[in-house]
Design an enzyme around this catalytic site. Structure first.
Site, mmCIF file in Angstrom:
data_model
loop_
_atom_site.group_PDB
_atom_site.id
_atom_site.type_symbol
_atom_site.label_atom_id
_atom_site.label_comp_id
_atom_site.label_asym_id
_atom_site.label_seq_id
_atom_site.Cartn_x
_atom_site.Cartn_y
_atom_site.Cartn_z
ATOM 1 N N TYR A 22 0.857 -1.184 0.000
ATOM 2 C CA TYR A 22 0.000 0.000 0.000
ATOM 3 C C TYR A 22 0.894 1.234 0.000
ATOM 4 O O TYR A 22 1.826 1.327 0.805
ATOM 5 C CB TYR A 22 -0.890 -0.003 1.261
ATOM 6 C CG TYR A 22 -1.796 1.199 1.362
ATOM 7 C CD1 TYR A 22 -2.835 1.378 0.455
ATOM 8 C CD2 TYR A 22 -1.624 2.158 2.362
ATOM 9 C CE1 TYR A 22 -3.682 2.481 0.540
ATOM 10 C CE2 TYR A 22 -2.467 3.259 2.457
ATOM 11 C CZ TYR A 22 -3.494 3.416 1.542
ATOM 12 O OH TYR A 22 -4.331 4.502 1.625
ATOM 13 N N ASP A 46 9.394 3.751 -0.288
ATOM 14 C CA ASP A 46 8.290 4.313 0.485
ATOM 15 C C ASP A 46 8.600 4.037 1.954
ATOM 16 O O ASP A 46 8.390 2.934 2.461
ATOM 17 C CB ASP A 46 6.973 3.641 0.060
ATOM 18 C CG ASP A 46 5.793 4.140 0.891
ATOM 19 O OD1 ASP A 46 6.027 4.815 1.904
ATOM 20 O OD2 ASP A 46 4.648 3.838 0.518
ATOM 21 N N LYS A 94 3.965 10.126 8.547
ATOM 22 C CA LYS A 94 3.754 9.509 9.864
ATOM 23 C C LYS A 94 4.760 10.006 10.921
ATOM 24 O O LYS A 94 4.705 11.155 11.306
ATOM 25 C CB LYS A 94 3.759 7.984 9.728
ATOM 26 C CG LYS A 94 2.594 7.504 8.818
ATOM 27 C CD LYS A 94 2.350 6.034 8.926
ATOM 28 C CE LYS A 94 1.345 5.544 7.903
ATOM 29 N NZ LYS A 94 0.036 5.249 8.395
HETATM 30 C C1 LIG Z 1 3.712 2.404 3.307
HETATM 31 C C2 LIG Z 1 2.667 3.461 3.224
HETATM 32 N N1 LIG Z 1 2.753 4.384 2.260
HETATM 33 C C3 LIG Z 1 1.844 5.371 2.139
HETATM 34 C C4 LIG Z 1 0.787 5.453 3.025
HETATM 35 C C5 LIG Z 1 -0.212 6.544 2.880
HETATM 36 O O1 LIG Z 1 -0.043 7.460 3.906
HETATM 37 P P1 LIG Z 1 -1.250 8.438 4.301
HETATM 38 O O2 LIG Z 1 -2.270 7.599 4.978
HETATM 39 O O3 LIG Z 1 -0.592 9.443 5.199
HETATM 40 O O4 LIG Z 1 -1.757 9.043 3.051
HETATM 41 C C6 LIG Z 1 0.669 4.518 4.053
HETATM 42 C C7 LIG Z 1 -0.444 4.589 5.022
HETATM 43 O O5 LIG Z 1 -0.624 3.771 5.885
HETATM 44 C C8 LIG Z 1 1.625 3.480 4.141
HETATM 45 O O6 LIG Z 1 1.538 2.543 5.092
#
Ligand SMILES: Cc1ncc(COP(=O)(O)O)c(C=O)c1O
Length: 455
Positions: free
Chosen positions: A164, A266, A294
């Site tokens: 994700y 990511d 985060k």
């Molecule tokens: C690995 C990863 N990338 C991107 C995101 C997206 O982040 P956001 O919820 O701040 O848009 C998440 C969200 O949990 C994530 O776990």
């Protein structure tokens, strides 16, 4: 499954039933708030990830390692706001930074000195030459992909099956594909996770398995000159946790570069949680671009992405990267305080001690009671996965025993341990957690294992 494993699964179903009833009894105000909220909010929540079955627990307060719900139940928080709250709740340094920002202006949409200091700290920690700000992980990955496309002049991207990266269209493929649509192991299909994702994008997001260079190598041999980048969580953190095998991340980088494509990490979840310098530091591979959100923003809605200056230069040439709130003073103040005053090297030593206590305690309980699972220990992050062997990729995750997780959620919450509602998540510890908090969690988990083993 053998007889003992079947019996454990059957016992898990009974526990899920009785503990869920107990949980519903304890959270009647959440139920009432949910019924009210459903009138103004789809599913009664602000984000679909907050929805719960039959309703979510609504929180009213957090302090230190604890949170309280609207029914006044107190919990040790291992949910950590989906991995953001490594500083813990209402940390004095963060409160001070936010209060200062609130008194001197929370928003200008003009750059500030503190934002520059924040950018410098992000560059230092994560080995980035340049960085740009965003407001969420979704925005960070969206922007990084655009910059990678602009830098390479190519359209297609590659992602990992079961990962994700936020909810923008381009990455909403094969996030949690069902086994009937995911295609063969050697050629995973690209399947949309959401309604409303345009069909034509399907052919432009290619999917490969984690910890596997062969499938990527074949894809690049066939269409390498169309691929701008591969985006990957260097350690997969949305299937429990799957770590990269030695040499895999460097192998990816070499392979992509041979075909003129870029590597994007990511690090939304792993940056600032598994080491001061995130996965880049822990696994020793520097990507072309990396995305953060985060934990880097101390509990405020901040995010960033950055990397090689010659790639980020695409922004100066005309790759659009903007946002009214990017790097706003509130986020810059909280983020800078989090990174420079709270999440300092000693904090990671402490988090690592707590994490090991948690993971080894859970692992020992599973071993003692014959529960099929393992625990992962990665600094502030860790998890229990109900599969005896470590996970190497998404398809291993499909073999975890979901019934055991379903039982663990209400069991732990009823014993004062607030955890994430999905088996794909993991715990997040904070600098304000104590050994006593960890022991409370481990003791409740050991009682669950004993109860399961009675099956
Ligand atoms: C690995 C990863 N990338 C991107 C995101 C997206 O982040 P956001 O919820 O701040 O848009 C998440 C969200 O949990 C994530 O776990």
């Amino acid at each position: 499954m053998g007889g003992a494993a079947d019996a454990i699964t059957e016992r898990a179903k009974e526990i899920t039933y009785s503990e869920t009833r107990r949980l519903l009894d304890r959270t009647q105000k959440s139920k009432a708030l949910f019924e009210r909220a459903c009138k103004s909010l789809p599913q009664g929540v602000g984000s679909s990830f907050q929805a719960g079955d039959p309703y979510p627990i609504y929180l009213r307060e957090g302090r230190g390692s604890r949170v309280w719900d609207v029914d006044d139940n107190e919990y040790v928080d291992t949910h950590g706001g989906f991995g953001c709250m490594v500083v813990g709740h209402a940390h004095p340094k963060i409160v001070e930074a936010i209060t200062r920002a609130a008194k001197t202006g929370t928003h200008f949409a003009a750059p500030t000195e503190e934002m520059v200091l924040y950018a410098e700290e992000l560059c230092r920690r994560f080995e980035l030459e340049q960085v740009r700000m965003a407001n969420s992980g979704t925005e960070a990955t969206m922007s990084a992909i655009r910059v990678a496309r602009a830098a390479t002049g190519r359209d297609d991207i590659v992602k990992i099956e079961g990962s994700y990266h936020g909810h923008h269209d381009q990455v909403m493929f094969s996030v949690v594909p069902n086994s009937d649509v995911m295609g063969g192991r050697d050629q995973p299909s690209s399947t949309p996770m959401s309604l409303g994702v345009p069909k034509f994008l399907e052919g432009h997001t290619h999917v490969v398995p984690f910890n596997d260079l062969t499938v990527l190598e074949r894809l690049l041999a066939e269409r390498g000159d169309e691929i701008a980048c591969l985006i990957i969580e260097p350690v997969m953190m949305n299937i429990g946790i799957a770590e990269p095998e030695p040499g895999y991340l460097q192998g990816l980088k070499d392979l992509l570069h041979r075909h003129g494509a870029l590597l994007i990490f990511d690090e939304v979840k792993c940056g600032a949680t598994i080491a001061p310098g995130g996965a880049t530091e822990r696994y020793g591979v520097v990507p072309d671009l990396a995305c953060f959100a985060k934990a880097i923003a101390g509990g405020t809605p901040g995010a960033a992405f950055g990397g090689r200056a010659d790639v980020m230069e695409a922004i100066e040439r005309g790759a659009a990267q903007q946002g009214t709130f990017n790097g706003n003073p509130l986020v810059a103040a909280a983020g800078l305080a989090a990174l420079t005053e709270v999440l300092v090297p000693d904090a990671y030593e402490y988090l690592s001690k707590l994490g090991t206590r948690m993971a080894s305690g859970c692992a020992a309980a599973m071993t003692e009671h014959g529960i099929p699972g393992h625990a992962v220990d990665l600094g502030a992050k860790g998890c229990v996965s109900y599969r005896p062997q470590p996970l190497h990729n998404y398809r291993d995750f499909l073999e975890t025993n979901a019934e055991l997780f379903d039982a663990s959620y209400p069991w732990m919450v009823n014993r004062g341990c607030f955890m994430t509602p999905g088996d794909e998540e993991q715990w997040t510890l904070s600098v304000q957690h104590t050994e006593a908090d960890i022991d409370r969690y481990v003791d409740a988990f050991a009682d669950l294992c004993a109860e399961l083993a009675r099956g």
